[in-house]
Design an enzyme around this catalytic site. Structure first.
Site, mmCIF file in Angstrom:
data_model
loop_
_atom_site.group_PDB
_atom_site.id
_atom_site.type_symbol
_atom_site.label_atom_id
_atom_site.label_comp_id
_atom_site.label_asym_id
_atom_site.label_seq_id
_atom_site.Cartn_x
_atom_site.Cartn_y
_atom_site.Cartn_z
ATOM 1 C CE1 TYR A 1 39.230 30.890 31.644
ATOM 2 C CE2 TYR A 1 41.607 31.004 31.502
ATOM 3 C CZ TYR A 1 40.454 30.832 32.255
ATOM 4 O OH TYR A 1 40.548 30.611 33.605
ATOM 5 N N GLY B 1 40.380 43.578 38.728
ATOM 6 C CA GLY B 1 40.588 44.988 38.388
ATOM 7 C C GLY B 1 39.546 45.916 39.011
ATOM 8 C CB ALA C 1 39.086 42.248 43.199
ATOM 9 N N PRO D 1 43.473 37.757 41.458
ATOM 10 C CG PRO D 1 45.749 37.778 40.941
ATOM 11 C CD PRO D 1 44.429 37.284 40.435
ATOM 12 C CG PHE E 1 42.973 48.975 40.132
ATOM 13 C CD1 PHE E 1 44.084 49.386 40.845
ATOM 14 C CD2 PHE E 1 42.896 47.653 39.710
ATOM 15 C CE1 PHE E 1 45.111 48.503 41.130
ATOM 16 C CE2 PHE E 1 43.920 46.757 39.987
ATOM 17 C CZ PHE E 1 45.034 47.187 40.700
HETATM 18 N N1 LIG Z 1 39.478 29.024 37.501
HETATM 19 C C1 LIG Z 1 38.612 29.988 37.321
HETATM 20 O O1 LIG Z 1 37.390 29.816 37.475
HETATM 21 C C2 LIG Z 1 39.120 31.341 36.906
HETATM 22 C C3 LIG Z 1 38.236 32.438 36.861
HETATM 23 C C4 LIG Z 1 38.766 33.688 36.485
HETATM 24 C C5 LIG Z 1 40.113 33.804 36.161
HETATM 25 N N2 LIG Z 1 40.929 32.708 36.184
HETATM 26 C C6 LIG Z 1 42.378 32.815 35.868
HETATM 27 O O2 LIG Z 1 42.928 33.837 36.660
HETATM 28 C C7 LIG Z 1 43.612 34.770 35.840
HETATM 29 C C8 LIG Z 1 43.599 36.125 36.472
HETATM 30 O O3 LIG Z 1 42.258 36.592 36.622
HETATM 31 P P1 LIG Z 1 41.929 38.116 36.371
HETATM 32 O O4 LIG Z 1 42.295 38.503 34.994
HETATM 33 O O5 LIG Z 1 40.550 38.382 36.841
HETATM 34 O O6 LIG Z 1 43.038 38.741 37.367
HETATM 35 P P2 LIG Z 1 43.211 40.153 38.065
HETATM 36 O O7 LIG Z 1 44.678 40.385 38.062
HETATM 37 O O8 LIG Z 1 42.477 40.163 39.347
HETATM 38 O O9 LIG Z 1 42.491 41.199 37.114
HETATM 39 C C9 LIG Z 1 43.054 41.579 35.901
HETATM 40 C C10 LIG Z 1 42.365 42.860 35.478
HETATM 41 O O10 LIG Z 1 42.796 43.900 36.359
HETATM 42 C C11 LIG Z 1 43.255 44.994 35.591
HETATM 43 N N3 LIG Z 1 44.358 45.647 36.306
HETATM 44 C C12 LIG Z 1 45.492 45.070 36.779
HETATM 45 N N4 LIG Z 1 46.280 46.002 37.384
HETATM 46 C C13 LIG Z 1 45.622 47.179 37.262
HETATM 47 C C14 LIG Z 1 45.918 48.515 37.685
HETATM 48 N N5 LIG Z 1 47.051 48.782 38.333
HETATM 49 N N6 LIG Z 1 45.010 49.473 37.418
HETATM 50 C C15 LIG Z 1 43.860 49.198 36.761
HETATM 51 N N7 LIG Z 1 43.526 47.938 36.324
HETATM 52 C C16 LIG Z 1 44.403 46.952 36.578
HETATM 53 C C17 LIG Z 1 43.755 44.371 34.303
HETATM 54 O O11 LIG Z 1 43.734 45.334 33.279
HETATM 55 P P3 LIG Z 1 44.925 45.398 32.186
HETATM 56 O O12 LIG Z 1 44.780 44.202 31.306
HETATM 57 O O13 LIG Z 1 44.653 46.703 31.522
HETATM 58 O O14 LIG Z 1 46.228 45.412 32.949
HETATM 59 C C18 LIG Z 1 42.739 43.268 34.073
HETATM 60 O O15 LIG Z 1 41.577 43.773 33.435
HETATM 61 C C19 LIG Z 1 42.904 34.646 34.483
HETATM 62 O O16 LIG Z 1 43.713 35.069 33.396
HETATM 63 C C20 LIG Z 1 42.657 33.169 34.419
HETATM 64 O O17 LIG Z 1 43.837 32.515 33.980
HETATM 65 C C21 LIG Z 1 40.441 31.484 36.561
#
Ligand SMILES: NC(=O)c1ccc[n+]([C@@H]2O[C@H](COP(=O)([O-])OP(=O)(O)OC[C@H]3O[C@@H](n4cnc5c(N)ncnc54)[C@H](OP(=O)(O)O)[C@@H]3O)[C@@H](O)[C@H]2O)c1
Length: 300
Positions: A53, A215, A213, A211, A218
Site C-alpha cells: 500500500y 468513492g 466503490a 464498500p 459520489f
Molecule cells: N484486498 C484488496 O485487493 C483491496 C483492494 C482495494 C482496497 N482494499 C482495502 O479496502 C479499503 C477500502 O477501500 P477504498 O478506499 O476503495 O474504500 P471506499 O470506502 O470504497 O472508498 C474510499 C474513497 O471514497 C471517498 N469517499 C468516502 N466517502 C465519501 C463521500 N461521502 N463523498 C465523497 N467521497 C467519499 C474517500 O475519500 P476521502 O478520503 O476524502 O474520505 C476515498 O477516496 C482499503 O483501505 C484497503 O484496506 C483491499
C-alpha cells in the site's frame, strides 16, 4: 460495536479501517494517531494493511503513528497482505508487476511488515491475490512456520474464488478465516458468482473492500452510478438520513452473510457514517430497489 469471532485467537470489529490510501491523506504522525485513537473509541479496532500500500509506504506511516503510543497495539487487530510485487523505484529488481507466494517472499514480507508496523505479531495474514503460479504445499508450510513462530495468529485470502480458496484450504492445516473481496452497491458480482455463498457455507465473514466503490459513486456520471445514486437518495430521504454513504454501508450490514466493510476514508466524519449505518435497518424491498438499480433490471 459488535465483534465477529473468526477463530479461537482472532476477533474483528464489525467495521474495519483500511489504510490503502494513508499516504494520500498527508497526515502528520500525531494526526494519524488521533484517527487511530478515535477509531478505537468508536469500537473500530481492526486495521487493514498490505505490504504494497502507498507504494510500500503505508505500513511505515501507520507504524510511526503507533510508535507514539505503543500501548494501543494490544487494543487493536492488524490485518496485512502479501503476494504482489509492484513496479516501484523501491524495487528496481521488479521488471514487471507479478505475484510471488513463495516461502521466501512471504517470510520476508511478514518480517518487513512486523518491522514497519512496529509490532511483533500480525493478527491475520492474507494472500493478496490468487497466484496462478502458487504452490499450495509451500504456502501451507510457510503458514505453519509463521504460526509456530508466533509471527502470525491466523490466515486468510483476498480476491480468491471459492475453488481457489478450497484448493489452498485443502493444504493448510488450520481453517482460513476470511476472503477479502470487492463488494458494494456498484459491484454486486460476489452475490452471484459463488463468493458470498461460499463464505456462508464456510461460516466465515466476507471482508468488503471498496464498500463505497472507491468513492466513484459520489462523482461518477455514468448511467449505472447515476441510477444507483438516485435510488440511494430516495431511500436516504425515506429513512431521514443525510448522506448516501450511510445507506450504502447499511445495504452491506443487513445482508445475512455478516459482511464486514473496510472503510477507506481518512476523515473521521466519514468513518462515523459507517458506524451510524449499523443502526439503520433497510427493508428487504429497499435492499432490492438498490439491487435493481445496480443490475439495471428487475429480478426474473
Ligand atoms: N484486498 C484488496 O485487493 C483491496 C483492494 C482495494 C482496497 N482494499 C482495502 O479496502 C479499503 C477500502 O477501500 P477504498 O478506499 O476503495 O474504500 P471506499 O470506502 O470504497 O472508498 C474510499 C474513497 O471514497 C471517498 N469517499 C468516502 N466517502 C465519501 C463521500 N461521502 N463523498 C465523497 N467521497 C467519499 C474517500 O475519500 P476521502 O478520503 O476524502 O474520505 C476515498 O477516496 C482499503 O483501505 C484497503 O484496506 C483491499
Amino acid at each position: 460495536m459488535q465483534r465477529i469471532r473468526l477463530d479461537e485467537r482472532v476477533e474483528f470489529s464489525r467495521i474495519i479501517h483500511g489504510l490503502w490510501r494513508a499516504a494520500e491523506w498527508k497526515l502528520t504522525d500525531q494526526e494519524l494517531l488521533h484517527i487511530i485513537e478515535e477509531c478505537l473509541e468508536m469500537g473500530v479496532t481492526t486495521f487493514d494493511h498490505a505490504d504494497i500500500y502507498g507504494d510500500y509506504s503505508c505500513q511505515k506511516i501507520f507504524g510511526r503513528a503507533l510508535q507514539l503510543k505503543p500501548s494501543l497495539r494490544e487494543k487493536m487487530e492488524i490485518i496485512t497482505k502479501c503476494g504482489i510485487k509492484l513496479i516501484s523505484p523501491k524495487h528496481p529488481e521488479h521488471k514487471i508487476k507479478y505475484y510471488d507466494t513463495s516461502k521466501e517472499h512471504i517470510l520476508r514480507s511478514v518480517d518487513n511488515s512486523l518491522q514497519e508496523l512496529g509490532t511483533d505479531y500480525i493478527d491475520v495474514l492474507l494472500i493478496h491475490r490468487p497466484d496462478p503460479f502458487m504452490d499450495p504445499e509451500e504456502v501451507a508450510e510457510t503458514f505453519s512456520q509463521l504460526k509456530a513462530q508466533g509471527k502470525v495468529l491466523s490466515f486468510g485470502v483476498s480476491n480468491f474464488s471459492s475453488s481457489q480458496y478450497e484448493m489452498l484450504q485443502s493444504y493448510v492445516d488450520v481453517p482460513l478465516v476470511t476472503n477479502q473481496i470487492e463488494i458494494s452497491v456498484m459491484h454486486v458480482d460476489p452475490f452471484v458468482d459463488g463468493s458470498i455463498d461460499h463464505c456462508q457455507m464456510k461460516k466465515i465473514p466476507p471482508l468488503a473492500w471498496s464498500p463505497l466503490a472507491g468513492g466513484k459513486i459520489f462523482k461518477s456520471e455514468d448511467e449505472k452510478a447515476v441510477r444507483i445514486q438516485n435510488v440511494l437518495k430516495e431511500i436516504a430521504g425515506e429513512l431521514d438520513i443525510d448522506s448516501i454513504d450511510v445507506v450504502m454501508y447499511a445495504w452491506l450490514f443487513v445482508h445475512p452473510s455478516t459482511i464486514i466493510p473496510i472503510v477507506g476514508s481518512g476523515k473521521l466524519e466519514r468513518i462515523r457514517n459507517a458506524v451510524t449505518a449499523l443502526s439503520v435497518s433497510l427493508t428487504r424491498q429497499q435492499w432490492f430497489e438498490i439491487w435493481q438499480a445496480s443490475t439495471g433490471r428487475q429480478v426474473p
